[in-house]
Design a protein around this motif. Structure first.
Motif, PDB file in Angstrom:
ATOM      1  N   ALA A 186      -8.600   4.266  -9.254  1.00  0.00           N
ATOM      2  CA  ALA A 186      -8.216   3.788  -7.925  1.00  0.00           C
ATOM      3  C   ALA A 186      -8.588   4.827  -6.881  1.00  0.00           C
ATOM      4  O   ALA A 186      -8.653   6.024  -7.163  1.00  0.00           O
ATOM      5  N   MET A 187      -8.810   4.321  -5.646  1.00  0.00           N
ATOM      6  CA  MET A 187      -9.088   5.193  -4.510  1.00  0.00           C
ATOM      7  C   MET A 187      -8.148   4.782  -3.390  1.00  0.00           C
ATOM      8  O   MET A 187      -7.992   3.597  -3.110  1.00  0.00           O
ATOM      9  N   SER A 188      -7.543   5.743  -2.753  1.00  0.00           N
ATOM     10  CA  SER A 188      -6.550   5.482  -1.715  1.00  0.00           C
ATOM     11  C   SER A 188      -7.183   5.131  -0.369  1.00  0.00           C
ATOM     12  O   SER A 188      -8.394   5.235  -0.185  1.00  0.00           O
ATOM     13  N   ILE A 189      -6.309   4.811   0.535  1.00  0.00           N
ATOM     14  CA  ILE A 189      -6.672   4.709   1.944  1.00  0.00           C
ATOM     15  C   ILE A 189      -7.002   6.112   2.447  1.00  0.00           C
ATOM     16  O   ILE A 189      -6.795   7.096   1.738  1.00  0.00           O
ATOM     17  N   GLU A 247      -6.838  13.376  -7.515  1.00  0.00           N
ATOM     18  CA  GLU A 247      -7.823  14.308  -6.974  1.00  0.00           C
ATOM     19  C   GLU A 247      -7.949  14.086  -5.473  1.00  0.00           C
ATOM     20  O   GLU A 247      -8.188  12.960  -5.028  1.00  0.00           O
ATOM     21  N   LEU A 248      -7.765  15.138  -4.693  1.00  0.00           N
ATOM     22  CA  LEU A 248      -7.958  15.058  -3.244  1.00  0.00           C
ATOM     23  C   LEU A 248      -9.439  15.177  -2.944  1.00  0.00           C
ATOM     24  O   LEU A 248     -10.118  16.086  -3.450  1.00  0.00           O
ATOM     25  N   VAL A 249      -9.961  14.245  -2.132  1.00  0.00           N
ATOM     26  CA  VAL A 249     -11.375  14.272  -1.759  1.00  0.00           C
ATOM     27  C   VAL A 249     -11.500  14.081  -0.248  1.00  0.00           C
ATOM     28  O   VAL A 249     -10.625  13.495   0.392  1.00  0.00           O
ATOM     29  N   ASP A 250     -12.583  14.570   0.303  1.00  0.00           N
ATOM     30  CA  ASP A 250     -12.843  14.382   1.727  1.00  0.00           C
ATOM     31  C   ASP A 250     -13.230  12.935   1.993  1.00  0.00           C
ATOM     32  O   ASP A 250     -14.020  12.343   1.244  1.00  0.00           O
ATOM     33  N   ALA A 251     -12.697  12.364   3.054  1.00  0.00           N
ATOM     34  CA  ALA A 251     -13.090  11.021   3.492  1.00  0.00           C
ATOM     35  C   ALA A 251     -14.239  11.156   4.476  1.00  0.00           C
ATOM     36  O   ALA A 251     -14.399  12.186   5.140  1.00  0.00           O
ATOM     37  N   LEU A 252     -15.042  10.133   4.588  1.00  0.00           N
ATOM     38  CA  LEU A 252     -16.208  10.183   5.476  1.00  0.00           C
ATOM     39  C   LEU A 252     -15.819  10.349   6.942  1.00  0.00           C
ATOM     40  O   LEU A 252     -16.572  10.917   7.721  1.00  0.00           O
ATOM     41  N   ASP A 253     -14.637   9.864   7.314  1.00  0.00           N
ATOM     42  CA  ASP A 253     -14.219   9.931   8.721  1.00  0.00           C
ATOM     43  C   ASP A 253     -13.443  11.200   9.060  1.00  0.00           C
ATOM     44  O   ASP A 253     -12.848  11.297  10.124  1.00  0.00           O
ATOM     45  N   GLY A 254     -13.434  12.175   8.153  1.00  0.00           N
ATOM     46  CA  GLY A 254     -12.788  13.445   8.442  1.00  0.00           C
ATOM     47  C   GLY A 254     -11.404  13.599   7.863  1.00  0.00           C
ATOM     48  O   GLY A 254     -10.851  14.683   7.871  1.00  0.00           O
ATOM     49  N   GLY A 255     -10.821  12.545   7.335  1.00  0.00           N
ATOM     50  CA  GLY A 255      -9.511  12.639   6.707  1.00  0.00           C
ATOM     51  C   GLY A 255      -9.645  12.981   5.232  1.00  0.00           C
ATOM     52  O   GLY A 255     -10.627  13.592   4.792  1.00  0.00           O
ATOM     53  N   PHE A 256      -8.658  12.555   4.468  1.00  0.00           N
ATOM     54  CA  PHE A 256      -8.625  12.839   3.029  1.00  0.00           C
ATOM     55  C   PHE A 256      -8.256  11.568   2.278  1.00  0.00           C
ATOM     56  O   PHE A 256      -7.502  10.735   2.777  1.00  0.00           O
ATOM     57  N   ARG A 257      -8.797  11.434   1.083  1.00  0.00           N
ATOM     58  CA  ARG A 257      -8.471  10.315   0.212  1.00  0.00           C
ATOM     59  C   ARG A 257      -7.988  10.876  -1.106  1.00  0.00           C
ATOM     60  O   ARG A 257      -8.240  12.041  -1.433  1.00  0.00           O
ATOM     61  N   VAL A 258      -7.312  10.049  -1.863  1.00  0.00           N
ATOM     62  CA  VAL A 258      -6.816  10.440  -3.170  1.00  0.00           C
ATOM     63  C   VAL A 258      -7.450   9.527  -4.210  1.00  0.00           C
ATOM     64  O   VAL A 258      -7.366   8.306  -4.099  1.00  0.00           O
TER      65      VAL A 258
END
Length: 99
Positions: free
Chosen positions: A35-38, A13-24
């Motif tokens: 698990a949560m990605s970088i 699942e693609l999710v928004d990261a707090l710093d404006g990027g994306f996490r998986v």
């Protein structure tokens, strides 16, 4: 939980990261977060990370870096997966499946 949820395959699942990027997020079929990605700088980079994870997950060794343990290798038997001392195989990228 219902049987249908238990039988469903997990997903990325693609999710928004707090710093404006994306996490998986890697999520089990029952909704459990595994698990949560970088943070990736773009959706394209995040999707590339998913593809790399898919490629590695099926063949990657298990490396035990916890205190007091050496490397281990996953050996597949007809009755399941077992961890055994690696004896240097991980350092050489060799994985053998028990028959």
């Amino acid at each position: 939980m219902n049987q249908e949820a238990d039988d469903m395959a997990g997903y990325f699942e693609l999710v928004d990261a707090l710093d404006g990027g994306f996490r998986v997020a890697l999520v089990a079929g029952d909704g459990e977060l595994l698990a949560m990605s970088i943070t990736f700088p773009s959706k394209q980079a995040a999707v590339k990370g998913i593809w790399r994870t898919r490629e590695l997950a099926g063949t990657g060794l298990i490396r035990d870096r916890s205190h007091g343990h050496g490397d281990v290798a996953a050996i597949r038997h007809s009755h399941g997966l077992h961890l055994v001392p690696d004896h240097g195989r991980a350092a050489h990228g060799v994985w053998r499946e028990a028959r």
